[in-house]
Design an enzyme around this catalytic site. Structure first.
Site, PDB file in Angstrom:
ATOM      1  N   LYS A 144      11.133 -13.612 -13.795  1.00  0.00           N
ATOM      2  CA  LYS A 144      10.713 -12.455 -14.611  1.00  0.00           C
ATOM      3  C   LYS A 144       9.572 -12.854 -15.540  1.00  0.00           C
ATOM      4  O   LYS A 144       8.587 -12.139 -15.672  1.00  0.00           O
ATOM      5  CB  LYS A 144      11.869 -11.917 -15.475  1.00  0.00           C
ATOM      6  CG  LYS A 144      12.914 -11.077 -14.846  1.00  0.00           C
ATOM      7  CD  LYS A 144      12.476  -9.724 -14.363  1.00  0.00           C
ATOM      8  CE  LYS A 144      11.976  -9.772 -12.961  1.00  0.00           C
ATOM      9  NZ  LYS A 144      12.902  -9.737 -11.861  1.00  0.00           N
ATOM     10  N   ARG A 165       3.250   0.223  -5.249  1.00  0.00           N
ATOM     11  CA  ARG A 165       3.110  -0.418  -3.937  1.00  0.00           C
ATOM     12  C   ARG A 165       1.795  -1.183  -3.802  1.00  0.00           C
ATOM     13  O   ARG A 165       1.552  -1.843  -2.791  1.00  0.00           O
ATOM     14  CB  ARG A 165       3.187   0.627  -2.833  1.00  0.00           C
ATOM     15  CG  ARG A 165       4.461   1.449  -2.851  1.00  0.00           C
ATOM     16  CD  ARG A 165       4.445   2.448  -1.737  1.00  0.00           C
ATOM     17  NE  ARG A 165       4.421   1.773  -0.453  1.00  0.00           N
ATOM     18  CZ  ARG A 165       5.476   1.297   0.174  1.00  0.00           C
ATOM     19  NH1 ARG A 165       6.671   1.410  -0.369  1.00  0.00           N
ATOM     20  NH2 ARG A 165       5.369   0.700   1.332  1.00  0.00           N
ATOM     21  N   CYS A 202       0.844  -1.192   0.000  1.00  0.00           N
ATOM     22  CA  CYS A 202       0.000   0.000   0.000  1.00  0.00           C
ATOM     23  C   CYS A 202       0.883   1.248   0.000  1.00  0.00           C
ATOM     24  O   CYS A 202       2.014   1.230   0.460  1.00  0.00           O
ATOM     25  CB  CYS A 202      -0.929   0.091   1.196  1.00  0.00           C
ATOM     26  SG  CYS A 202      -1.963  -1.349   1.396  1.00  0.00           S
ATOM     27  N   HIS A 259      16.501 -36.094 -13.252  1.00  0.00           N
ATOM     28  CA  HIS A 259      16.067 -36.797 -12.041  1.00  0.00           C
ATOM     29  C   HIS A 259      14.568 -36.637 -11.813  1.00  0.00           C
ATOM     30  O   HIS A 259      14.102 -36.647 -10.679  1.00  0.00           O
ATOM     31  CB  HIS A 259      16.884 -36.319 -10.831  1.00  0.00           C
ATOM     32  CG  HIS A 259      18.333 -36.629 -10.982  1.00  0.00           C
ATOM     33  ND1 HIS A 259      18.849 -37.895 -10.826  1.00  0.00           N
ATOM     34  CD2 HIS A 259      19.379 -35.849 -11.376  1.00  0.00           C
ATOM     35  CE1 HIS A 259      20.151 -37.878 -11.069  1.00  0.00           C
ATOM     36  NE2 HIS A 259      20.494 -36.643 -11.421  1.00  0.00           N
ATOM     37  N   GLU A 270       6.256 -13.502 -13.551  1.00  0.00           N
ATOM     38  CA  GLU A 270       5.572 -12.383 -12.901  1.00  0.00           C
ATOM     39  C   GLU A 270       4.943 -11.399 -13.871  1.00  0.00           C
ATOM     40  O   GLU A 270       3.925 -10.801 -13.540  1.00  0.00           O
ATOM     41  CB  GLU A 270       6.482 -11.674 -11.885  1.00  0.00           C
ATOM     42  CG  GLU A 270       7.664 -10.945 -12.467  1.00  0.00           C
ATOM     43  CD  GLU A 270       8.453 -10.192 -11.388  1.00  0.00           C
ATOM     44  OE1 GLU A 270       9.671 -10.079 -11.544  1.00  0.00           O
ATOM     45  OE2 GLU A 270       7.856  -9.716 -10.415  1.00  0.00           O
ATOM     46  N   LYS A 287       5.349  -3.604  -5.493  1.00  0.00           N
ATOM     47  CA  LYS A 287       6.804  -3.433  -5.558  1.00  0.00           C
ATOM     48  C   LYS A 287       7.459  -3.666  -4.200  1.00  0.00           C
ATOM     49  O   LYS A 287       8.537  -4.224  -4.121  1.00  0.00           O
ATOM     50  CB  LYS A 287       7.097  -2.015  -6.043  1.00  0.00           C
ATOM     51  CG  LYS A 287       8.558  -1.684  -6.188  1.00  0.00           C
ATOM     52  CD  LYS A 287       9.099  -2.187  -7.497  1.00  0.00           C
ATOM     53  CE  LYS A 287      10.580  -1.967  -7.654  1.00  0.00           C
ATOM     54  NZ  LYS A 287      11.151  -3.021  -8.515  1.00  0.00           N
ATOM     55  N   ASN A 296      -0.634   1.762   5.938  1.00  0.00           N
ATOM     56  CA  ASN A 296       0.161   0.768   5.210  1.00  0.00           C
ATOM     57  C   ASN A 296       0.799  -0.143   6.255  1.00  0.00           C
ATOM     58  O   ASN A 296       1.457   0.345   7.162  1.00  0.00           O
ATOM     59  CB  ASN A 296       1.228   1.493   4.387  1.00  0.00           C
ATOM     60  CG  ASN A 296       2.338   0.575   3.890  1.00  0.00           C
ATOM     61  OD1 ASN A 296       3.470   0.986   3.768  1.00  0.00           O
ATOM     62  ND2 ASN A 296       2.021  -0.665   3.601  1.00  0.00           N
ATOM     63  N   GLY A 297       0.543  -1.438   6.134  1.00  0.00           N
ATOM     64  CA  GLY A 297       1.100  -2.383   7.105  1.00  0.00           C
ATOM     65  C   GLY A 297       0.028  -3.365   7.530  1.00  0.00           C
ATOM     66  O   GLY A 297      -1.008  -3.504   6.864  1.00  0.00           O
ATOM     67  N   TRP A 304      -2.930  -2.547  -1.632  1.00  0.00           N
ATOM     68  CA  TRP A 304      -2.621  -3.919  -2.018  1.00  0.00           C
ATOM     69  C   TRP A 304      -3.250  -4.766  -0.927  1.00  0.00           C
ATOM     70  O   TRP A 304      -2.786  -4.792   0.207  1.00  0.00           O
ATOM     71  CB  TRP A 304      -1.113  -4.134  -2.068  1.00  0.00           C
ATOM     72  CG  TRP A 304      -0.712  -5.474  -2.588  1.00  0.00           C
ATOM     73  CD1 TRP A 304      -0.600  -5.842  -3.893  1.00  0.00           C
ATOM     74  CD2 TRP A 304      -0.368  -6.630  -1.816  1.00  0.00           C
ATOM     75  NE1 TRP A 304      -0.210  -7.147  -3.979  1.00  0.00           N
ATOM     76  CE2 TRP A 304      -0.058  -7.668  -2.730  1.00  0.00           C
ATOM     77  CE3 TRP A 304      -0.292  -6.897  -0.455  1.00  0.00           C
ATOM     78  CZ2 TRP A 304       0.323  -8.937  -2.320  1.00  0.00           C
ATOM     79  CZ3 TRP A 304       0.077  -8.168  -0.048  1.00  0.00           C
ATOM     80  CH2 TRP A 304       0.390  -9.172  -0.978  1.00  0.00           C
ATOM     81  N   GLU A 360      16.287 -16.359 -12.061  1.00  0.00           N
ATOM     82  CA  GLU A 360      15.817 -14.980 -12.207  1.00  0.00           C
ATOM     83  C   GLU A 360      15.028 -14.814 -13.516  1.00  0.00           C
ATOM     84  O   GLU A 360      13.983 -14.164 -13.543  1.00  0.00           O
ATOM     85  CB  GLU A 360      17.027 -14.029 -12.141  1.00  0.00           C
ATOM     86  CG  GLU A 360      16.723 -12.562 -12.382  1.00  0.00           C
ATOM     87  CD  GLU A 360      15.688 -11.962 -11.448  1.00  0.00           C
ATOM     88  OE1 GLU A 360      15.300 -12.609 -10.460  1.00  0.00           O
ATOM     89  OE2 GLU A 360      15.237 -10.838 -11.729  1.00  0.00           O
TER      90      GLU A 360
HETATM   91  C1  F6R Z   1      10.687  -9.472  -8.701  1.00  0.00           C
HETATM   92  C2  F6R Z   1      10.783  -8.591  -7.555  1.00  0.00           C
HETATM   93  C3  F6R Z   1      10.652  -9.180  -6.191  1.00  0.00           C
HETATM   94  C4  F6R Z   1      11.609  -8.463  -5.220  1.00  0.00           C
HETATM   95  C5  F6R Z   1      11.345  -8.940  -3.788  1.00  0.00           C
HETATM   96  C6  F6R Z   1      12.299  -8.310  -2.802  1.00  0.00           C
HETATM   97  O1  F6R Z   1      10.882  -8.788  -9.884  1.00  0.00           O
HETATM   98  O2  F6R Z   1      10.962  -7.422  -7.685  1.00  0.00           O
HETATM   99  O3  F6R Z   1      10.877 -10.547  -6.193  1.00  0.00           O
HETATM  100  O4  F6R Z   1      12.920  -8.719  -5.594  1.00  0.00           O
HETATM  101  O5  F6R Z   1      10.045  -8.617  -3.425  1.00  0.00           O
HETATM  102  O6  F6R Z   1      12.200  -6.924  -2.799  1.00  0.00           O
HETATM  103  P1  F6R Z   1      13.343  -6.027  -2.199  1.00  0.00           P
HETATM  104  O7  F6R Z   1      14.550  -6.194  -3.045  1.00  0.00           O
HETATM  105  O8  F6R Z   1      12.804  -4.626  -2.239  1.00  0.00           O
HETATM  106  O9  F6R Z   1      13.593  -6.516  -0.793  1.00  0.00           O
END
Ligand code: F6R
Length: 608
Positions: free
Chosen positions: A485, A27, A2, A504, A488, A603, A100-101, A74, A481
């Site tokens: 990507k 957020r 949020c 395996h 998501e 994010k 937020n929280g 969120w 990674e």
């Molecule tokens: C994926 C992504 C998330 C963050 C994860 C940690 O693209 O962005 O997997 O890497 O939520 O976030 P931070 O780095 O802000 O702790």
């Protein structure tokens, strides 16, 4: 999660709040709302869906007033709906709150407040807050908020306004980010700096349980006991443009293209030829390093994947054993931590709840903690003993790209620093690796040119439901990674596998036409990787391989190949991840997905 904003000034609050929220949609974006004091009455407008819905609603029914709060959500407690959207208010709508929280004891508080006659409208945890403030209100808003938070367990950044004191905004934080913007005759609160950059560059960074009381006359910063806090203003030096799209269609593609600069900026002043490596103000002597018997790298998501590369780099170059942990697992598995442990937490935002909890756990048990983070003044940067910033600039797209590559650079810098201090590598070898590192920005630029192969491949395969990413060594870390990507932002299911492990069990899933992305940059593992590719080719897979320039032989085995500039094998992830990011991006664009704001994500994950 949020995002919250607040405004007290002379302007109309509504457009300022909407502008701020538009910078915080990363957020959370499943509903949005504002509460503004108009002629001593609280006017609230809120609705499910993107901020654009709220904007349209406010255009139809404008609210006028110069004091207000806003929220982009969120959902955690209660589905996204008009009713569950913030702000939440007490019954007679004299007190309104954005939050937020998570209030962990909200059920208990809800029961208690219900027994006192309070009625609840939503399913949210937040709704207890306006009722608690109402319960404790005796003529002073900040006193009531202080009493309310003394009853709350969990995390919060709060903005509170009330018609009892119509010119006032009270805000406080604990374990959720909150900054205060100081303009000329106007003041702001926000979850993050970009929300206020159009108005001011001067901010206060609040610590846990610090309050701000804002009126037209100025601001007061207070402790939870009500004592005045004197704090320095933090002047933001980066430009608001850095948080805008700058001509690109999406933030993600802009940020992918910013990687050469971000990589260069993260190395500047730390890596230079024929000079010792510096870790800013961090000092770890040979004796201290020799006393360390284990390094933990702890992080979530993409940052965790950077940590996996960090393990390879630190073990290979500095010969220190490293364990990499997912933060949400680390904190509950009673890990062995003591004064001989070095903990590296990696977090773009520096606000991820699980990563912060791991950091605190490590500190409690005597470990030294280094935070690798991208956000100056973030909780991780303030709570760790030492901080190594990644200079990626603001990352807005939910899918992390430039933060990842700069986290990799931070890992290599630390690995080399440790190696230099401990003498595990000769100075000639260190110079060779540094030389290669300094060429990475140009090589990343070169790698960005291979878009056509990836666009073609994406246009042929974007309808697939499943894909596999294979690699060995650090290529496996990058495969993880690449797979994340893709999942998501394009919602295509994918799995990353250590190429040797596939047989395996998982190889049973390979059939005619299955898409496999194979990374083959590791010289010592190249032949073995080719054999693994043959194993899936024989079973009908459609393989796109990434290899170093010069390894063109791979074309005999695969369907498509893409070459990246040759570098030290341990550094390959910085370059090989770029085509994977581009591939995920083109798949998502082909599918018409909302690239910058993928479904169900936010994010900054400030809840457990
Ligand atoms: C994926 C992504 C998330 C963050 C994860 C940690 O693209 O962005 O997997 O890497 O939520 O976030 P931070 O780095 O802000 O702790």
């Amino acid at each position: 999660m949020c995002g919250i904003v607040g405004y007290v000034g002379k302007k109309e609050a509504s457009p300022v709040l909407i502008n701020g929220l538009s910078k915080l949609e990363y957020r959370g974006y499943d509903s949005a709302g504002v509460a503004i004091i108009e002629n001593n009455k609280l006017k609230i407008s809120k609705c499910k869906g993107r901020l654009a819905n709220l904007e349209a609603k406010l255009q139809q029914e404008p609210i006028h007033g110069a004091v207000g709060i806003g929220h982009t959500r969120w959902a955690t407690h209660g589905e996204p709906s008009d009713l569950n959207s913030h702000p939440h208010s007490n019954e007679d709508e004299t007190i309104s709150v954005v939050h937020n929280g998570i209030i962990e004891n909200y059920l208990h508080l809800r029961e208690w407040l219900t027994s006192k006659g309070y009625k609840f409208m939503s399913e949210t945890d937040t709704e207890v807050i306006p009722h608690l403030v109402d319960y404790y209100y005796q003529g002073n808003l900040e006193d009531a908020v202080m009493k309310a938070i003394s009853k709350m367990d969990g995390s919060y950044a709060l903005g509170v306004v009330s018609t009892h004191e119509p010119g006032k905004l009270v805000a406080v934080r604990k374990d959720s980010p909150l900054i205060v913007g100081v303009g000329k005759d106007e003041f702001f609160i926000a979850s993050d700096i970009p929300a206020i950059l159009n108005y001011t560059r001067d901010v206060y960074l609040l610590n846990d349980k610090e309050f701000v009381v804002i009126t037209q006359d100025g601001i007061k910063l207070l402790t939870e006991e009500g004592d005045i806090i004197n704090k320095d203003i933090f002047h933001v030096t980066w430009n608001a443009d850095a948080a805008e799209k700058g001509g690109y269609e999406h933030f993600m593609i802009k940020e992918i293209h910013e990687q050469p600069k971000a990589i260069r900026d993260t190395m500047t002043s730390r890596i230079a030829l024929e000079k010792p490596i510096t870790l800013d103000k961090i000092s770890l002597t040979k004796e201290q390093l020799e006393n360390i018997d284990k390094v933990y790298i702890v992080a979530c998501g993409t940052a965790y994947h950077a940590g996996v590369v960090g393990k390879y780099a630190i073990e290979q170059l500095a010969r220190i054993p490293v364990e990499v942990d997912i933060a949400s697992e680390f904190r509950y598995r009673n890990p062995i931590i003591n004064e001989k442990t070095l903990m590296i937490v990696v977090s773009q935002s520096g606000e991820t709840a699980d990563t912060l909890a791991a950091l605190r756990e490590a500190k409690k048990h005597g470990a030294r903690v280094i935070a690798v983070t991208n956000v100056v003044g973030s909780s991780a940067s303030r709570e760790a003993h030492d901080v190594l910033y990644t200079w990626a600039g603001p990352e807005i797209a939910v899918a992390s790209t430039k933060a990842y590559t700069t986290q990799l650079i931070a890992m290599y810098i630390m690995a080399l620093y440790f190696a230099e201090q401990k003498g595990t590598l000769s100075s000639e070898r260190i110079e060779e690796i540094k030389k290669e590192m300094l060429q990475l920005p140009e090589k990343a630029e070169e790698t960005l040119k291979h878009k056509d192969v990836l666009q073609r491949f994406a246009s042929k395969t974007y309808m697939h439901k499943d894909m596999f990413f294979l690699g060995r060594g650090v290529d496996y870390a990058v495969a993880m990674e690449g797979s994340l990507k893709l999942k998501e932002i394009s919602y295509i299911h994918s799995e990353a596998y250590a190429a040797g492990e596939l047989k395996h069990g998982t190889i049973a899933l390979i059939e005619n036409g299955t898409v496999v992305i194979a990374l083959a940059t590791q010289d010592n593992l190249f032949e073995k990787m080719v054999s693994n590719i043959k194993e899936v080719k024989t079973r009908g897979a459609n393989v796109l391989a990434f290899a170093f320039e010069g390894n063109n032989d791979i074309e005999k085995t695969v369907d498509s190949a893409l070459y990246i500039p040759k570098t030290e094998t341990v550094l390959a992830p910085v370059l090989s991840v770029i085509p994977l990011q581009l591939l995920a991006y083109y798949m998502a664009v082909q599918k018409g997905c909302d690239v910058d704001k993928p479904r169900n994500l936010a994010k900054s994950v400030t809840v457990e």
